[in-house]
Design a protein around this motif. Sequence first.
Motif, PDB file in Angstrom:
ATOM      1  N   PRO A 193       0.798  -1.229   0.000  1.00 61.60           N
ATOM      2  CA  PRO A 193       0.000   0.000   0.000  1.00 61.60           C
ATOM      3  C   PRO A 193       0.833   1.282   0.000  1.00 61.60           C
ATOM      4  O   PRO A 193       0.471   2.265  -0.656  1.00 61.60           O
TER       5      PRO A 193
ATOM      6  N   TRP B  92      -4.236  -0.401   5.792  1.00 58.55           N
ATOM      7  CA  TRP B  92      -4.201  -1.617   4.988  1.00 58.55           C
ATOM      8  C   TRP B  92      -3.206  -2.587   5.592  1.00 58.55           C
ATOM      9  O   TRP B  92      -2.381  -2.196   6.415  1.00 58.55           O
TER      10      TRP B  92
ATOM     11  N   GLU C 245     -12.876  -2.543   2.673  1.00 57.68           N
ATOM     12  CA  GLU C 245     -12.437  -1.698   1.558  1.00 57.68           C
ATOM     13  C   GLU C 245     -13.568  -0.856   0.996  1.00 57.68           C
ATOM     14  O   GLU C 245     -13.352   0.284   0.575  1.00 57.68           O
TER      15      GLU C 245
END
Lengths: 237, 224
Positions: A122, A175, B199
């Motif tokens: 990420p 992430w 997400e």
Amino acid sequence: MKFQRKQAVILLAVLWAVVLYAMYQVLFSLGPLSEELLRFEGDPMRHGYKIFFFSMQAAAITYIAFAVVLVGSVVYLRTKNLKWDTIASSSAKVGIVFTTILLVNGAIFSNVGWGAYWNWDPRQTTSLFLWFILAAYLSLRTAVDNIETRARLSAVLGIFGFVGVPLTHISSTIWVSNHPQLYNTAQSSGFSLDKSGLTLFMILMTSFLILYIYMLWLTYKIETQNQIYQNILRGEQ
Amino acid sequence: MNFKHILSVVKKDLRVESRGKETVNFMFLFTFISLLMFNFATDPFSPVLNDVAPGFLWFVFIFAGMLGLSRAFLKEKETGTLQGLSLAPISNDDILYAKIIYNLILMLGIQIIAFPLFIVLFNYNIAGSTLDAFLVLTIGNVGFVVVGSFMSALVMSARSRELVLQIIVLPLLLPVIILIIISLRKVMIDAIPLLSIGEIKLAASYVVIMAVLASLLFDYIMEE
């Protein structure tokens, strides 16, 4: 006293000397990473972690360049003074250089630490995102002819593009990322430096900052001269 | 924000579109052709297809959307109706909202046609719920339309606008594009329900930020 070519040469020479000294210290005098942070026997990160001293600075300058673009854009939209537009665009031009440095350093780090130059971590992906935003900003500027329109539109895009900076900053926490953490989080403890490491870090950080300011100033001057030249050309026709 | 004004601009756009049907036709044909192209690129019986197909589906929308979005404001500019629109007693924000809604209607129309087409052409078995996959695509398209409509207005006075538009929109949408692909794969391959995908929440918040910024900055684009 006006800042002249001679002073600039002296400044750059001193800067280079300091950076070379700090680089030498980082590469040859600084100790390896502490044993408990190594993941396995013969971990390349033992000395590979030193890339941190070059990629972290580039990342910080990238953020600063984005912040200058943001401030220049906001002030331009408020005051309509073209000077601020020139500052924003110069910062974007210098910023793309530092973002490229960041990406290259990141790729080397990635190869040492994770085994591939580009593995879509990420952090890497969002840094690439920053590079693309700057590229879009600069290409929009080349596509608009009228100076005022160009300044107005690129200021709007400059404000929009700043969204990428917080996103990049928090990318490795929100992430799943292999990137070393700068802060203590639930999963891992933050990476910290000892005293000599911190000194070298600060020296390199300051040099990078001075280099950025100098490049910004230089680009700003060239842009201003270019505008004067364009005005003369237009006056003659 | 005046719903009546927004609605009237949307109606106007839909009426213009229903007379010519240029954009819709092009978008639909383009979607069809690019789905076929992606289909040719892969072996229909290969197990790999299962992994790559969600990405294909989303990219088809991105490319088809690009085609429609670039028309949103450029059409007004080319026919000279932009001045009329800005002279009308409608606030600039409402024009932007109307364009976003109009584009969204176009995209949803394409989505309703292309989604079954995709399942038929790729012979695809969606592991999760089909509705969830459709909703993920819709959220992605909302983000795409918000950024795209705004940027379409931004590049109006640039040279070679269609080209510049793509260069500007795609980088700004990169987070949404990546997040939507990840969530699509989670829905279509791993059968995870929509609401437990992190997400998609992130993508939605990014879209909200973009929408707020767009409505704040739109006045500066329209002043001329």
